[in-house]
Enzyme design. Structure first.
Site, PDB file in Angstrom:
ATOM      1  N   TYR A  92       0.826  -1.208   0.000  1.00 43.12           N
ATOM      2  CA  TYR A  92       0.000   0.000   0.000  1.00 43.12           C
ATOM      3  C   TYR A  92       0.863   1.262   0.000  1.00 43.12           C
ATOM      4  O   TYR A  92       1.751   1.430   0.836  1.00 43.12           O
ATOM      5  CB  TYR A  92      -0.892  -0.016   1.233  1.00 43.12           C
ATOM      6  N   SER A 188       1.034  -7.813   1.729  1.00 41.03           N
ATOM      7  CA  SER A 188       0.096  -6.795   2.194  1.00 41.03           C
ATOM      8  C   SER A 188      -0.923  -6.449   1.103  1.00 41.03           C
ATOM      9  O   SER A 188      -1.635  -7.335   0.633  1.00 41.03           O
ATOM     10  CB  SER A 188       0.864  -5.566   2.666  1.00 41.03           C
ATOM     11  N   ASP A 274       0.676  -8.992  13.875  1.00 41.23           N
ATOM     12  CA  ASP A 274       0.369  -8.018  12.828  1.00 41.23           C
ATOM     13  C   ASP A 274      -0.784  -7.128  13.260  1.00 41.23           C
ATOM     14  O   ASP A 274      -1.909  -7.592  13.450  1.00 41.23           O
ATOM     15  CB  ASP A 274       0.003  -8.762  11.531  1.00 41.23           C
ATOM     16  N   HIS A 303       3.627  -7.331  10.650  1.00 39.69           N
ATOM     17  CA  HIS A 303       3.193  -7.248   9.254  1.00 39.69           C
ATOM     18  C   HIS A 303       4.244  -7.785   8.290  1.00 39.69           C
ATOM     19  O   HIS A 303       3.934  -8.050   7.129  1.00 39.69           O
ATOM     20  CB  HIS A 303       2.850  -5.792   8.928  1.00 39.69           C
TER      21      HIS A 303
END
Length: 345
Positions: A92, A188, A274, A303
């Site tokens: 992202y 992700s 996470d 993460h």
């Protein structure tokens, strides 16, 4: 904080997510319209990098609406014919980065296409090069609520379609790659995009989803206050009357629906610590996944999940699937337990 002792309870979780009744109609119509509008082509311009074992090409392909999407295509310099291929999607806010980034897959003998997510690339990791020419109504800062008023205008309709078209365009280059040996990967957001592609493209050879985003979205917003899910929370805090409308739109883009339609052998990973994409949302996607699958949970990671260990797992698994003519079966993992996970390590 979660530990391996919480794994059995986490693994028992089943999501309450219900996909829209017209989910398939929506996505079949979206892809049919896009594919009818323009042929999938991959235009390549070689880039001078100084690398001695990898060739890098600036790649352009037509995405949603025919809008140009940029990518890097990296290939081993010594190649004797069409190669297996890995299509990667990024996290992202980042982008395809610099030409000499991400040399792993090309160094391992694959054609590696790293695709921009339109409109992103201004936050980190070297940036991107693909604008999004489509505007939206009021949105919370970030990308997650852009166009969320309606499924037709939502930004991830364009992003997911771009990703499918990237696979289409690469497969059309049979002079360079074997279209039957194509895998998708990503961390992700990239894992969420790869999962969408796995559900929309029925004949991929393999997939790897590391800490996948956009899975079990409504539940995720209840579990974490971290970005990017916090963008949805902030948006709805200012628009209290749009909760059901917003999650109605997001229902067309939830990884669980795509997982139910995916059939490529797949590897999932998640970190129990996470706070960006809670591990239970990856577990929910794993349970929903229709194809052969394996899941690795990392007790002390967030993460980043398994980081390079995940990549090593993917390299070994993909080597068996994409570099031989036989496709061995992948047996689903049992619910991880303290004893079984220690044995694996």
């Amino acid at each position: 904080m979660l530990s391996e002792h919480d794994v059995p309870e986490l693994f028992a979780y089943r999501s309450a997510y219900r996909e829209p009744a017209d989910f398939d109609t929506f996505w079949k119509g979206t892809l049919a319209e896009t594919r009818a509008g323009q042929e999938a082509t991959l235009q390549l311009t070689e880039v001078a990098t100084g690398l001695e074992t990898v060739d890098v090409f600036d790649a352009v392909l037509p995405g949603f609406g025919g809008h140009p999407v940029r990518a890097w295509l990296r290939m081993p310099r010594r190649r004797g014919g069409p190669l297996p291929a890995v299509v990667q999607f990024h996290g992202y806010g980042s982008g395809r980065g610099a030409p000499i980034d991400d040399l792993l897959w090309a160094s391992a003998g694959y054609a590696h296409l790293l695709v921009d997510a339109r409109g992103q690339g201004g936050a980190w990791a070297g940036g991107g090069a693909t604008p999004d020419p489509v505007g939206s109504g009021p949105a919370h800062p970030g990308f997650l609520t852009r166009g969320v008023e309606d499924k037709d205008t939502y930004v991830y309709r364009r992003v997911f379609t771009d990703a499918v078209r990237a696979v289409d365009a690469l497969r059309a280059r049979t002079d360079l790659i074997d279209p039957e040996r194509v895998a998708v990967v990503g961390p992700s957001q990239g894992g969420g995009i790869a999962l969408a592609v796995a559900g929309l493209v029925p004949d991929l050879a393999a997939a790897h989803f590391q800490s996948p985003f956009l899975c079990d979205i409504r539940h995720a917003t209840r579990l974490t206050s971290a970005e990017p899910y916090a963008e949805i929370v902030g948006y709805l805090a200012a628009r209290r009357d749009r909760v059901e409308q917003t999650f109605g739109t997001l229902g067309y883009f939830d990884g669980l629906a795509f997982a139910r339609r995916a059939n490529a052998p797949a590897w999932f990973s998640a970190g129990l610590r996470d706070e960006v994409c809670p591990a239970v949302t990856a577990i929910a996607a794993y349970h929903a996944y229709a194809g052969q699958k394996e899941l690795r949970l990392w007790e002390f990671n967030g993460h980043d999940a398994g980081g390079p260990e995940d990549l090593a797992i993917a390299l070994g698994a993909f080597g068996a699937l994409l570099k031989t003519s036989s496709h061995p079966l992948v047996q689903p993992s049992p619910a991880p337990t303290a004893s079984s996970r220690k044995k694996e390590q």
